[in-house]
Design a protein around this motif. Structure first.
Motif, PDB file in Angstrom:
ATOM      1  N   ARG A  62     -12.594  15.264  -6.800  1.00 16.83           N
ATOM      2  CA  ARG A  62     -12.932  14.414  -5.367  1.00 16.83           C
ATOM      3  C   ARG A  62     -11.876  14.196  -4.413  1.00 16.83           C
ATOM      4  N   TYR A  63     -10.762  13.852  -5.014  1.00 17.69           N
ATOM      5  CA  TYR A  63      -9.428  13.340  -4.022  1.00 17.69           C
ATOM      6  C   TYR A  63      -9.107  14.451  -3.273  1.00 17.69           C
ATOM      7  N   GLY A  92      -8.640   7.154   3.264  1.00 20.15           N
ATOM      8  CA  GLY A  92      -8.342   6.219   2.212  1.00 20.15           C
ATOM      9  C   GLY A  92      -9.947   5.766   1.627  1.00 20.15           C
ATOM     10  N   ASN A  93      -9.892   4.467   1.152  1.00 19.08           N
ATOM     11  CA  ASN A  93     -11.220   3.701   0.786  1.00 19.08           C
ATOM     12  C   ASN A  93     -11.852   2.909   1.877  1.00 19.08           C
ATOM     13  N   ASN A  94     -11.130   2.930   2.919  1.00 17.44           N
ATOM     14  CA  ASN A  94     -11.736   1.990   4.099  1.00 17.44           C
ATOM     15  C   ASN A  94     -11.835   0.556   3.842  1.00 17.44           C
ATOM     16  N   ARG A  95     -10.787   0.066   2.900  1.00 19.89           N
ATOM     17  CA  ARG A  95     -10.773  -1.098   2.841  1.00 19.89           C
ATOM     18  C   ARG A  95      -9.940  -1.828   4.095  1.00 19.89           C
ATOM     19  N   SER A 140     -10.396  15.247   0.248  1.00 16.06           N
ATOM     20  CA  SER A 140      -9.675  14.520   1.369  1.00 16.06           C
ATOM     21  C   SER A 140      -8.168  14.316   1.435  1.00 16.06           C
ATOM     22  N   SER A 148       0.789  -1.354   0.039  1.00 16.81           N
ATOM     23  CA  SER A 148       0.019  -0.050   0.021  1.00 16.81           C
ATOM     24  C   SER A 148       0.924   1.451   0.034  1.00 16.81           C
ATOM     25  N   MET A 177     -12.277  12.891 -10.844  1.00 19.08           N
ATOM     26  CA  MET A 177     -11.868  11.836  -9.648  1.00 19.08           C
ATOM     27  C   MET A 177     -10.968  12.904  -9.015  1.00 19.08           C
TER      28      MET A 177
END
Length: 208
Positions: A203-204, A83-86, A207, A59, A200
Motif C-alpha cells: 500500500r505504501y 502522508g497520513n494527513n495528521r 504513494s 517527523s 502495508m
C-alpha cells in the motif's frame, strides 16, 4: 521533583562543565560548501517542531539524495510528500514558524543540523523546483537558515546504526498493522483488521 532532579542551569553546568570552544564555534549562520554538499548527498532528514504550547514533534522525511533543495546559503526548500494527513509538522510551522532539521547520509556517522524560520509555500516557482518524476508537491516548506552545525559521530558509533551485523530482523516485532490494531483496541476500544507487513508495504509503494 526530588533532590536528584536537575532544575537549574547552574546545577546542570556544574554536572557537565562548560562547552568546549570548538563546540561553540562550529555553529555558523549560513550554509557553507560542506553543508551544501552534505544536504546534496542526504536522502533523509528529521524535522523537529513544536506547537504554540510547546508540544513537540519529530517527523522523518525521505526522498532521492538531494531532495531538499538549496536556493542559496540561507534558504532551503523541502517538498511535502503524501502522508497520513495528521499534518503535525505543517500545523506547528503555521503556529510558530520555527523548524529544526537533522540531515543524515547512509554510511556517514556525522549528521548536519540546520535550524531556522519556516513558512509553507504554494508558490508555483517553489513547487516546480521541488517536482520530481513522481509528483509536484501540494506545498513546500521554505526554510530561512538561522544556524548550521555538524554533529559529531559519537551517537552513530555507539548505536552502530549502519553496521549490517547489528541490524535487527523485522520479525522481532509485530507488523505495524498488528501494533496499531492492539493500540486501537487498548486505548479506544475499537476492533480493526490488522494489515500484514507485506500488505502495508504494498500500500505504501502506491504513494511513495
Amino acid at each position: 521533583m526530588t533532590a536528584h532532579h536537575i532544575t537549574t542551569l547552574p546545577a546542570l553546568r556544574n554536572l557537565y562543565g562548560p562547552a568546549r570552544e570548538r563546540s561553540l564555534k562550529k555553529e555558523i549562520p549560513s550554509l557553507d560548501a560542506h553543508a551544501l554538499q552534505f544536504i546534496g548527498l542526504s536522502p533523509f532528514v528529521v524535522l523537529a517542531s513544536s506547537d504554540a504550547d510547546g508540544h513537540m514533534d519529530a517527523s522523518p522525511r525521505g526522498g532521492d539524495a538531494g531532495f531538499v533543495k538549496v536556493l542559496d546559503t540561507q534558504t532551503l526548500l523541502l517538498p511535502d510528500a503524501p502522508g497520513n494527513n495528521r499534518l503535525d509538522t505543517l500545523e506547528n510551522i503555521v503556529a510558530t514558524g520555527s523548524l529544526g532539521l537533522l540531515f543524515m547520509v547512509p554510511g556517514f556517522d556525522e549528521t548536519l543540523r540546520v535550524n531556522g524560520r519556516a513558512v509553507l509555500s504554494t508558490d508555483p516557482a517553489d513547487l516546480a523546483l521541488c517536482a520530481d518524476a513522481r509528483r509536484t508537491p501540494a506545498l513546500a516548506i521554505r526554510l530561512t537558515v538561522d544556524s548550521v552545525y555538524l554533529h559529531c559521530a559519537k551517537a552513530f558509533m555507539r548505536s552502530k546504526l549502519w553496521d549490517a551485523s547489528h541490524h535487527i530482523d523485522r520479525d522481532q516485532m509485530p507488523s505495524m498493522g498488528e501494533m496499531l490494531r492492539d493500540q486501537m483496541r487498548a486505548f479506544h476500544g475499537q476492533e480493526t483488521e490488522a494489515e500484514t507487513q507485506a500488505q502495508m508495504l504494498a500500500r505504501y509503494r502506491q504513494s511513495l
